[in-house]
Design a protein around this motif. Structure first.
Motif, PDB file in Angstrom:
ATOM      1  N   GLY A  22       0.812  -1.208   0.000  1.00 15.09           N
ATOM      2  CA  GLY A  22       0.000   0.000   0.000  1.00 15.09           C
ATOM      3  C   GLY A  22       0.846   1.259   0.000  1.00 15.09           C
ATOM      4  N   HIS A  23       2.153   1.093   0.184  1.00 14.35           N
ATOM      5  CA  HIS A  23       3.075   2.224   0.136  1.00 14.35           C
ATOM      6  C   HIS A  23       3.567   2.390  -1.296  1.00 14.35           C
ATOM      7  N   VAL A  24       3.708   3.633  -1.729  1.00 13.00           N
ATOM      8  CA  VAL A  24       4.119   3.891  -3.105  1.00 13.00           C
ATOM      9  C   VAL A  24       5.181   4.981  -3.160  1.00 13.00           C
ATOM     10  N   PHE A  25       5.873   5.020  -4.272  1.00 17.22           N
ATOM     11  CA  PHE A  25       6.658   6.181  -4.674  1.00 17.22           C
ATOM     12  C   PHE A  25       6.505   6.259  -6.176  1.00 17.22           C
ATOM     13  N   TYR A  26       6.834   7.415  -6.733  1.00 18.17           N
ATOM     14  CA  TYR A  26       6.543   7.650  -8.137  1.00 18.17           C
ATOM     15  C   TYR A  26       7.798   7.833  -8.971  1.00 18.17           C
ATOM     16  N   GLY A  27       7.798   7.186 -10.108  1.00 17.89           N
ATOM     17  CA  GLY A  27       8.826   7.327 -11.127  1.00 17.89           C
ATOM     18  C   GLY A  27       8.100   7.417 -12.464  1.00 17.89           C
ATOM     19  N   TRP A  28       8.804   7.100 -13.534  1.00 18.29           N
ATOM     20  CA  TRP A  28       8.209   7.171 -14.870  1.00 18.29           C
ATOM     21  C   TRP A  28       8.431   5.859 -15.598  1.00 18.29           C
ATOM     22  N   GLY A  29       7.456   5.502 -16.440  1.00 14.19           N
ATOM     23  CA  GLY A  29       7.573   4.311 -17.261  1.00 14.19           C
ATOM     24  C   GLY A  29       8.506   4.506 -18.439  1.00 14.19           C
ATOM     25  N   HIS A  30       8.771   5.754 -18.777  1.00  9.44           N
ATOM     26  CA  HIS A  30       9.685   6.093 -19.868  1.00  9.44           C
ATOM     27  C   HIS A  30      10.229   7.488 -19.583  1.00  9.44           C
ATOM     28  N   PRO A  31      11.495   7.768 -19.892  1.00  3.77           N
ATOM     29  CA  PRO A  31      12.058   9.082 -19.557  1.00  3.77           C
ATOM     30  C   PRO A  31      11.356  10.240 -20.261  1.00  3.77           C
ATOM     31  N   SER A  32      10.733   9.990 -21.400  1.00  6.72           N
ATOM     32  CA  SER A  32      10.030  11.069 -22.109  1.00  6.72           C
ATOM     33  C   SER A  32       8.810  11.559 -21.345  1.00  6.72           C
ATOM     34  N   LEU A  33       8.352  10.810 -20.338  1.00  4.09           N
ATOM     35  CA  LEU A  33       7.195  11.202 -19.539  1.00  4.09           C
ATOM     36  C   LEU A  33       7.563  12.135 -18.389  1.00  4.09           C
ATOM     37  N   ALA A  34       8.843  12.289 -18.135  1.00  3.13           N
ATOM     38  CA  ALA A  34       9.307  13.143 -17.040  1.00  3.13           C
ATOM     39  C   ALA A  34       9.154  14.612 -17.413  1.00  3.13           C
ATOM     40  N   PRO A  35       8.895  15.469 -16.415  1.00  6.20           N
ATOM     41  CA  PRO A  35       8.817  16.900 -16.699  1.00  6.20           C
ATOM     42  C   PRO A  35      10.178  17.453 -17.105  1.00  6.20           C
ATOM     43  N   PRO A  36      10.209  18.609 -17.765  1.00  2.25           N
ATOM     44  CA  PRO A  36      11.479  19.156 -18.269  1.00  2.25           C
ATOM     45  C   PRO A  36      12.539  19.395 -17.190  1.00  2.25           C
ATOM     46  N   GLU A  37      12.115  19.693 -15.960  1.00  5.84           N
ATOM     47  CA  GLU A  37      13.091  19.967 -14.901  1.00  5.84           C
ATOM     48  C   GLU A  37      13.678  18.699 -14.284  1.00  5.84           C
TER      49      GLU A  37
END
Length: 148
Positions: A22-37
């Protein structure tokens, strides 16, 4: 931990071997989904099976650690993927950039080599009270930086 929907379904179907906390942390499935910063790194995922008395996963976004584990643990830890997900990493002091929080890594320091990852400070304290060892890339145990 995975960003792949098919892998999530397979882990959920593993008849009680793997249970969600039930604990989570967030990443991205692909680097193109990351914000510009953001400057995400790919995360290597290793698995050591029950046949070597471990049955656990290990994750790292450190390319040197990934290469070291791959080169020095053959027959024990198997590299499953170099791209389990993408995530940001802390600076050398363990500080994450604004808008993110630390993900702490723990190791049970036993032969069965279980690893745990959390952003929750109460879970961090509980793990330390249970004598789990901080296993991040910095002195404070930070291994990744998760979006808030």
């Amino acid at each position: 931990m995975t960003s792949d929907a098919d892998e999530i379904a397979a882990l959920d179907a593993a008849s009680g071997r793997w249970l969600r906390t039930g604990h989570v942390f967030y990443g991205w499935g692909h680097p193109s989904l990351a914000p510009p910063e953001a400057f995400p790194r790919n995360v290597c995922r290793f698995y050591a099976g029950a046949e070597v008395q471990i049955d656990s996963y290990y994750f790292t976004a450190d390319p040197q650690r990934c290469a070291f584990v791959s080169a020095n643990n053959q027959g024990l830890w198997t590299l499953q993927t170099n791209e389990a997900f993408w995530i940001e990493v802390p600076d050398a002091s363990g500080t994450c950039r604004s808008g993110t929080v630390p993900v702490y890594a723990f190791f049970n320091n036993r032969r069965d080599a279980n690893h745990r990852y959390t952003i929750d400070l109460s879970v961090k304290r509980a793990m330390q009270n249970r004598t789990w060892v901080l296993d991040g890339v910095t002195a404070n145990g930070t291994v990744f930086c998760s979006l808030i």
